[in-house]
Design an enzyme around this catalytic site. Sequence first.
Site, PDB file in Angstrom:
ATOM      1  N   SER A 237      -8.064   5.208   2.185  1.00  0.00           N
ATOM      2  CA  SER A 237      -6.750   5.026   2.190  1.00  0.00           C
ATOM      3  C   SER A 237      -6.584   4.328   0.692  1.00  0.00           C
ATOM      4  O   SER A 237      -6.453   3.008   0.567  1.00  0.00           O
ATOM      5  CB  SER A 237      -6.210   4.003   3.170  1.00  0.00           C
ATOM      6  OG  SER A 237      -6.094   4.534   4.350  1.00  0.00           O
ATOM      7  N   THR A 238      -6.267   5.310  -0.022  1.00  0.00           N
ATOM      8  CA  THR A 238      -6.165   4.933  -1.605  1.00  0.00           C
ATOM      9  C   THR A 238      -4.839   3.928  -1.813  1.00  0.00           C
ATOM     10  O   THR A 238      -4.941   2.852  -2.677  1.00  0.00           O
ATOM     11  CB  THR A 238      -5.923   6.066  -2.586  1.00  0.00           C
ATOM     12  OG1 THR A 238      -4.778   6.883  -2.275  1.00  0.00           O
ATOM     13  CG2 THR A 238      -7.164   6.993  -2.615  1.00  0.00           C
ATOM     14  N   CYS A 239      -4.083   4.079  -0.830  1.00  0.00           N
ATOM     15  CA  CYS A 239      -2.895   2.954  -1.078  1.00  0.00           C
ATOM     16  C   CYS A 239      -3.032   1.571  -0.880  1.00  0.00           C
ATOM     17  O   CYS A 239      -2.650   0.532  -1.592  1.00  0.00           O
ATOM     18  CB  CYS A 239      -1.681   3.284   0.020  1.00  0.00           C
ATOM     19  SG  CYS A 239      -2.089   3.299   1.625  1.00  0.00           S
ATOM     20  N   VAL A 240      -4.549   1.235  -0.208  1.00  0.00           N
ATOM     21  CA  VAL A 240      -4.967  -0.269   0.030  1.00  0.00           C
ATOM     22  C   VAL A 240      -6.061  -0.275  -0.358  1.00  0.00           C
ATOM     23  O   VAL A 240      -6.767  -1.152  -0.253  1.00  0.00           O
ATOM     24  CB  VAL A 240      -4.660  -0.872   1.655  1.00  0.00           C
ATOM     25  CG1 VAL A 240      -3.202  -0.690   1.917  1.00  0.00           C
ATOM     26  CG2 VAL A 240      -5.041   0.430   2.332  1.00  0.00           C
TER      27      VAL A 240
ATOM     28  N   GLY B 164       0.689  -1.198  -0.054  1.00  0.00           N
ATOM     29  CA  GLY B 164       0.005  -0.005  -0.096  1.00  0.00           C
ATOM     30  C   GLY B 164       0.855   1.106   0.023  1.00  0.00           C
ATOM     31  O   GLY B 164       0.559   2.175  -0.668  1.00  0.00           O
TER      32      GLY B 164
END
EC number: 2.3.2.26
Length: 1020
Positions: free
Chosen positions: A986-989, A711
């Site tokens: 949480s765009t990373c995940v 992420g």
Amino acid sequence: MLPLFGDENRRKINLGGSSSVSTLSAITGQAKARRVERTEQKRRNDSAIQIQAWWRGVSAIRHAKKDMRRAFERDVNSLTGLRCAVLIGMDEVVLGKWSQTIVAKGEGSLFAHAVGPDQSSWLVLVRQICVLLMRSVAASPQSPNAMAHLKIMTMLLSADVVSRNLGPQGRDIAADILRYVLKRRFYALLSEALRSIPVTAAKTSPELPLLVPLLTVAFSTFAQTTDTYADSLMALAANILTIPLLPNRLPIPSLTHLSSRLPLASFSLLALPTDSLSISGKIHLIANLMAFTPPRYAVLPAAALTAYCTLLVSLLDALPANALEGNSPQSSSTIAGAAADIDSDDEDSRPTVSIVSSFTNPNPPPQLPTLDARTLKRLATLVTPAHLASLLMVTQKHPDATRSAVFRLILALEGIWPGKRSAMLGAIVVGGGGTSVIKELWRGSVRRANAASILREFMRPSDEANPSIPPLLFLADLYTHALLTMGDDEFFGTSAHSQSASAPRNPMTLDELVVFSRLLLDVAFGLYQGPLDADGDTNMSGVTGPKGVRYTWEEVREKVTKCLVAIHARDSRRSFTPKDHWLVSTQIDLLSFVEAALFEERQISDARAVTTRQIARLAPRLGILHNIPFSIPFSTRVQVFRSFILSDSMARQRNSTEDVYHGGRYQITVRRESIAQDGFDRLRDADLKGRIGITFIDKFGEEEAGIDGGGVFKEFFTSLCKEVFDTDRGLWLANKKNELYPNPHSYATEPHSLNWYRFIGRIIGKAMYEGILVDIAFAGFFLAKWLSKQSFLDDLASLDPELYNGLIFLKHYAGNPEDLSLNFTVAVEDFGVTKTVDLIPNGSNIAVTKDNRLQYIYLVSHYRLNKQIKLQSEAFFEGLSEIIDGKWLKMFNQQELQILIGGTDSPVDLDDLQGHTQYGGTFDPNHATIISFWRVVHSFDQEQRKALLRFVTSCSRPPLLGFKELMPNFAIRDAGSDELRLPTSSTCVNLLKLPRYQSEKVLRAKLLQAITANAGFDLS
């Protein structure tokens, strides 16, 4: 002591036997030697007898000739004198005296014995003397006696002269004499005589006015229906019309005489075996035909014109490429030449696939003759616009067979003169009635073509030429060239210009293009699939090509493919074909096709760099995917693409021995305030195919807590892309659709900027390798370069609408383009300074005219779309190709590449999304908040659904193959019970943090507020 009884004479007996054997061998050897001696003596005696007999014969002949010469001298003009001259044979003194005497005494002397009891003897003798005279002239055409010889021959072979002296039977007698000499190398001897007279003596040679009429005497003597007439025509073509610089060898009156009497109207009788001619003979035959035939195109009968074109085609197809250009270098000063040179700049500028020789020919090319400048000039008229226009003009009044022959001739000219191909096609499109030619090709020939019959010819070659192949190839070439400068408005007939009766229009209707493109697809697909050799590879190199054209089956396939791809590109921008029109799914099993493609990729992955043509030969399924990928469903190709990447990743892991990896991850630290620069510094030389571990440094210089499970890297990657593609950085510009392309300004070509383009290419390659969607849209003309394709006029509309409209105006301008004062230059602005760039050498002094305006339009488009961003694009592709094999990208077109990068622009499938969503905290699929959430989301319109997707994943487009491919999966986690809070992500995940709203109305309001304003957006 003396022997008592004298036993010295006693026979000695050797009980060992060796002496007896030696004696016997000696006796045998002596007998053999005597036999050889006798044989040799007999041979010498026989030889002596033969020599003596020969000498007696020679002596007798000498004595007889002396007697005949004395008899000849006593009465040269008598029948006895004629007989003596014939029997003496090739004696120039005797022949000369006889000819001079007859000429001096006049016609009556020659024909005095042609009547009465000596008629038959006279006829036999004059036939023989005619051959002797012709041989004498051939051996020495400028000798003192040659004039007299030629005058005698003119008398004997002229039906009018013989009839004047012998009455009605004279015509038959002249025909009999001519028939006799024709069978004894008459035209070959005439050819020797003509070749022996220097070209420089053409104006002054007194023999030529007498020699030239003999060339055509047979055609005024024999009926056109006789075999002798046809044989004479073939001998004339093979022996006379193959003489180098024939028109230059003749004085003007003789040239006029020959030109007016050449039996061109009887060319339908000509069955010349071109294989019997040398390369030089073929070339000079073409050059001489070009001197005599074009002025008579309009009056030639259809059958003759057809035969003439067919003869030229057979001659051209038998010559090596460039044979008609001689040994002189090609000129690049013409507009067409300059266009060809510029084309080569970007034809395959990408470094992803090395250009190597496709097929190495172990046999050296044939030695081409050195051609005279005058011959080259005459040959060059073949491909001039004036000649092409005159050829096409006569097809308007002739039947299908003639039109087909003309089209085959132009197709043959393309093959023999590849450097002139573009100029030829352009001349036809612009000034040669290209619209009517395309219509005629389609409606008169190609519409009736059948893909199955063409492929049968491919699989099982026959001696019969398939009549549909030449017009199909010519139409493919011509229409492909027409599309280069045909805008979409003209193609679809939607512009105001296209409504004008005088404006150019698409020569084929959209309905016709549907049928035509399907024919091309079926032919191309069949050609890519077979035939197969013993190893299962497509064996194209051993198949020379279809009968009737000079092209190999590979070249046929390339022509068909090029036109097919050009039509498909128009359909990709604005569809006019029915659903599944481009697919061949019903003809193959997709599962086995994918498996075979993966196997072929593994087979060639370790091979040296190969070309697209070699891939098509060695790996037929990859050949289909690289050349006509649209014939396979997009989803299938995406699966193949991901499988290629998986296979590459696994192979890399097996072979990786680098020490830079720690725990299978390349670890770097990145400052939050300098993501792009730190990424550039730390990753520019890293192996981006491996896993990258990211540690962020906050604004206080401290490492941020947490372990990167994927992420954090996505967060870094998303932020990196946002920075490097920011147009304010100066590397990228955006068109009106907000699509990006490299900045063409000069500072973008500096080494530092090119390093950035190379790095950005690696970053995009990493995204595609990992399946990470990037919310970036590239301009279509730039995406085309990823596929090694050039961009053309219609792509200019997305880059510079004003320039595009100006070029369209010029294209349809009804007046004289020279009134617009345009030349072959383009104005370029750089840092506020405008400078002028020549599109071709000396372009500022070459005006844009009606004839060259399409070339100007093409060159301007090419400069703006290709030349200006050449270095930037090459640097980007160099970086991209380090991660993504260029061959893999060839499976897609520009629109599909954009989908690979940023996801599909199709509607968000909520059922698919809901079926692949994971839940955390207290949430599960049956939780009241989750049920309310999905009920609210299902009520959203597509724009709101895309906003939600962007809010959670940073990309508004769904994954290519559905949400099962989204990594990590879409997730919703319990964010507490505070209903005043907005949802965060949480765009990373790909995680949505959703408070437990009790009211569906509140949930809807809070969710819309968050996704439309990015409130609560959290990258942590």
